[in-house]
Design a protein around this motif. Structure first.
Motif, PDB file in Angstrom:
ATOM      1  N   UNK A 269      35.158  54.994  77.528  1.00  0.00           N
ATOM      2  CA  UNK A 269      34.078  55.958  77.721  1.00  0.00           C
ATOM      3  C   UNK A 269      33.700  56.056  79.195  1.00  0.00           C
ATOM      4  N   UNK A 270      33.614  54.917  79.877  1.00  0.00           N
ATOM      5  CA  UNK A 270      33.304  54.926  81.307  1.00  0.00           C
ATOM      6  C   UNK A 270      34.351  55.706  82.096  1.00  0.00           C
ATOM      7  N   UNK A 271      35.623  55.511  81.737  1.00  0.00           N
ATOM      8  CA  UNK A 271      36.704  56.223  82.420  1.00  0.00           C
ATOM      9  C   UNK A 271      36.575  57.729  82.214  1.00  0.00           C
ATOM     10  N   UNK A 272      36.281  58.124  80.983  1.00  0.00           N
ATOM     11  CA  UNK A 272      36.126  59.551  80.678  1.00  0.00           C
ATOM     12  C   UNK A 272      34.970  60.150  81.468  1.00  0.00           C
TER      13      UNK A 272
ATOM     14  N   UNK B  30      29.996  50.411  86.225  1.00  0.00           N
ATOM     15  CA  UNK B  30      29.069  51.267  85.478  1.00  0.00           C
ATOM     16  C   UNK B  30      28.198  52.098  86.420  1.00  0.00           C
ATOM     17  N   UNK B  31      28.735  52.449  87.583  1.00  0.00           N
ATOM     18  CA  UNK B  31      27.995  53.230  88.567  1.00  0.00           C
ATOM     19  C   UNK B  31      28.812  54.466  88.900  1.00  0.00           C
ATOM     20  N   UNK B  32      28.252  55.637  88.589  1.00  0.00           N
ATOM     21  CA  UNK B  32      29.045  56.861  88.658  1.00  0.00           C
ATOM     22  C   UNK B  32      28.695  57.780  89.819  1.00  0.00           C
ATOM     23  N   UNK B  33      27.751  57.371  90.657  1.00  0.00           N
ATOM     24  CA  UNK B  33      27.381  58.216  91.789  1.00  0.00           C
ATOM     25  C   UNK B  33      28.572  58.458  92.708  1.00  0.00           C
ATOM     26  N   UNK B  34      29.359  57.422  92.947  1.00  0.00           N
ATOM     27  CA  UNK B  34      30.467  57.529  93.892  1.00  0.00           C
ATOM     28  C   UNK B  34      31.556  58.464  93.384  1.00  0.00           C
ATOM     29  N   UNK B  35      31.860  58.411  92.086  1.00  0.00           N
ATOM     30  CA  UNK B  35      32.900  59.303  91.550  1.00  0.00           C
ATOM     31  C   UNK B  35      32.451  60.761  91.624  1.00  0.00           C
TER      32      UNK B  35
ATOM     33  N   UNK C  81      36.305  66.629  73.648  1.00  0.00           N
ATOM     34  CA  UNK C  81      36.496  66.406  72.213  1.00  0.00           C
ATOM     35  C   UNK C  81      36.508  64.916  71.881  1.00  0.00           C
ATOM     36  N   UNK C  82      36.972  64.103  72.811  1.00  0.00           N
ATOM     37  CA  UNK C  82      36.886  62.648  72.631  1.00  0.00           C
ATOM     38  C   UNK C  82      35.423  62.221  72.532  1.00  0.00           C
ATOM     39  N   UNK C  83      34.574  62.790  73.376  1.00  0.00           N
ATOM     40  CA  UNK C  83      33.151  62.436  73.336  1.00  0.00           C
ATOM     41  C   UNK C  83      32.529  62.840  72.009  1.00  0.00           C
ATOM     42  N   UNK C  84      32.940  63.990  71.454  1.00  0.00           N
ATOM     43  CA  UNK C  84      32.433  64.428  70.150  1.00  0.00           C
ATOM     44  C   UNK C  84      32.849  63.436  69.065  1.00  0.00           C
TER      45      UNK C  84
ATOM     46  N   UNK D 124      28.145  61.270  75.833  1.00  0.00           N
ATOM     47  CA  UNK D 124      28.545  59.878  76.068  1.00  0.00           C
ATOM     48  C   UNK D 124      27.696  59.182  77.116  1.00  0.00           C
ATOM     49  N   UNK D 125      27.248  59.906  78.145  1.00  0.00           N
ATOM     50  CA  UNK D 125      26.422  59.238  79.160  1.00  0.00           C
ATOM     51  C   UNK D 125      25.119  58.747  78.538  1.00  0.00           C
ATOM     52  N   UNK D 126      24.540  59.552  77.656  1.00  0.00           N
ATOM     53  CA  UNK D 126      23.300  59.141  76.987  1.00  0.00           C
ATOM     54  C   UNK D 126      23.550  57.951  76.063  1.00  0.00           C
TER      55      UNK D 126
END
Length: 344
Positions: free
Chosen positions: A36-39, A206-211, A235-238, A293-295
């Protein structure tokens, strides 16, 4: 929009049925959080990759105001209403609101594929969905969670994490300036390698600001070549939401209060306060927010950190996510049929 909504609902229900039929507990799936983090990291990068840098710079002040002032409004208002209307949830109401305030860049990027929104409003929405993470993390882990679990309030951990991200952002910026002097084929290769390193860092930390920030400066290929990844990620997130909706006792009333106050009040107020655009574009921005997924990741992280006092947050936030998705598809279907395509 109608095709997307039907397919999303179908996949979600199919995943839910599959999990129930075969007794699958999604929380025990190996490496699910890492996947999920990768997505999320990839979708953040692709979402920002589509931002027009000229428009981003031109409207940077507006973007900062929405993030610094608008995101807190979108947290405090729904949190207050949830605490007021569901008194039993008062201790965790603002944590639930913080989770739902975190817009999912996967859903946003997917929905913008066929959007009629103006380039300016699209830039605002992409930036809003991609850079609200630090504000949400601040409110969740360094304001509401410490107050709830009676831990010592401290800014040090937050500033260490944000400081590390800021250093990383400066590194990305100066790296992008330096590689402009390199021959094109070597430049592209170095950008790809550095981009992969950033994605890995985001997943592990688990820090997404940089990406998200990297998408503004590291662009080794046209965004169209990476956009094909958004559909499978979406669709993976769904499917993940469908799987996680099993083994839960949903609080639909509280989830409905949270979803309605976020989607039809918080987002609307923030958009009307800060965005100076045509009413058609304002409508598409205020109703262009989804959760996913972020939520869910933020909810799980809060549950782990808060132990007993934050257990079962998913019973409120997952219904809110599902209802917001329904609100989104219905509202935007109507907007697409009634509002003209923007030319600005």
């Amino acid at each position: 929009m109608l095709k997307l909504s039907i397919l999303s609902l179908g996949l979600g229900f199919a995943a839910h049925w599959f999990a129930v039929a075969f007794g699958i507990n999604a929380t025990t799936i190996p490496y699910l959080e890492e996947i999920m983090n990768t997505a999320i990291a990839l979708s953040l990068y692709i979402n920002v990759l589509n931002i027009d840098k000229t428009l981003f710079k031109r409207h940077l002040g507006l973007i900062i105001r929405i993030l610094v002032l608008g995101v807190p409004i979108k947290i405090v208002l729904p949190g207050f209403l949830l605490a007021l209307l569901s008194p039993n949830l008062a201790p965790v109401a603002y944590l639930c609101a913080t989770v739902i305030a975190q817009i999912d860049p996967i859903a946003s990027a997917k929905s913008l594929d066929s959007s009629k929104i103006s380039k300016k409003s699209e830039t605002i929405l992409r930036a809003w969905t991609s850079f609200d993470d630090p504000i949400s993390i601040l409110f969740a882990f360094y304001i509401f969670l410490p107050l709830l679990v009676s831990t010592n309030f401290s800014w040090s951990q937050y500033f260490v994490r944000i400081g590390a991200d800021i250093v990383g952002c400066f590194t990305v910026y100066y790296f992008s300036k330096w590689i402009k002097t390199i021959r094109p084929h070597i430049k592209n290769l170095l950008e790809i390698i550095f981009g992969v390193i950033i994605i890995v860092y985001s997943v592990l930390s688990d820090s997404f600001l940089l990406s998200a920030f990297a998408g503004l400066f590291l662009r080794p290929t046209a965004s169209e070549k990476l956009e094909i990844m958004i559909s499978p990620i979406f669709y993976f997130s769904v499917i993940v939401i469908g799987l996680l909706s099993t083994n839960l006792s949903f609080d639909w009333l509280s989830g409905g209060i949270l979803a309605f106050s976020t989607f039809f009040l918080g987002q609307v107020i923030v958009t009307l306060l800060f965005l100076k655009e045509s009413m058609a574009n304002k409508a598409r921005v205020m109703f262009g927010h989804q959760n996913g997924m972020t939520a869910i990741l933020l909810t799980v992280a809060i549950e782990v950190a808060g132990s007993e006092k934050t257990r079962n947050l998913l019973s409120v936030t997952v219904p809110a996510i599902i209802l917001i998705a329904l609100f989104y598809f219905m509202t935007n279907y109507l907007l697409d049929r009634t509002l003209p395509r923007s030319q600005t």
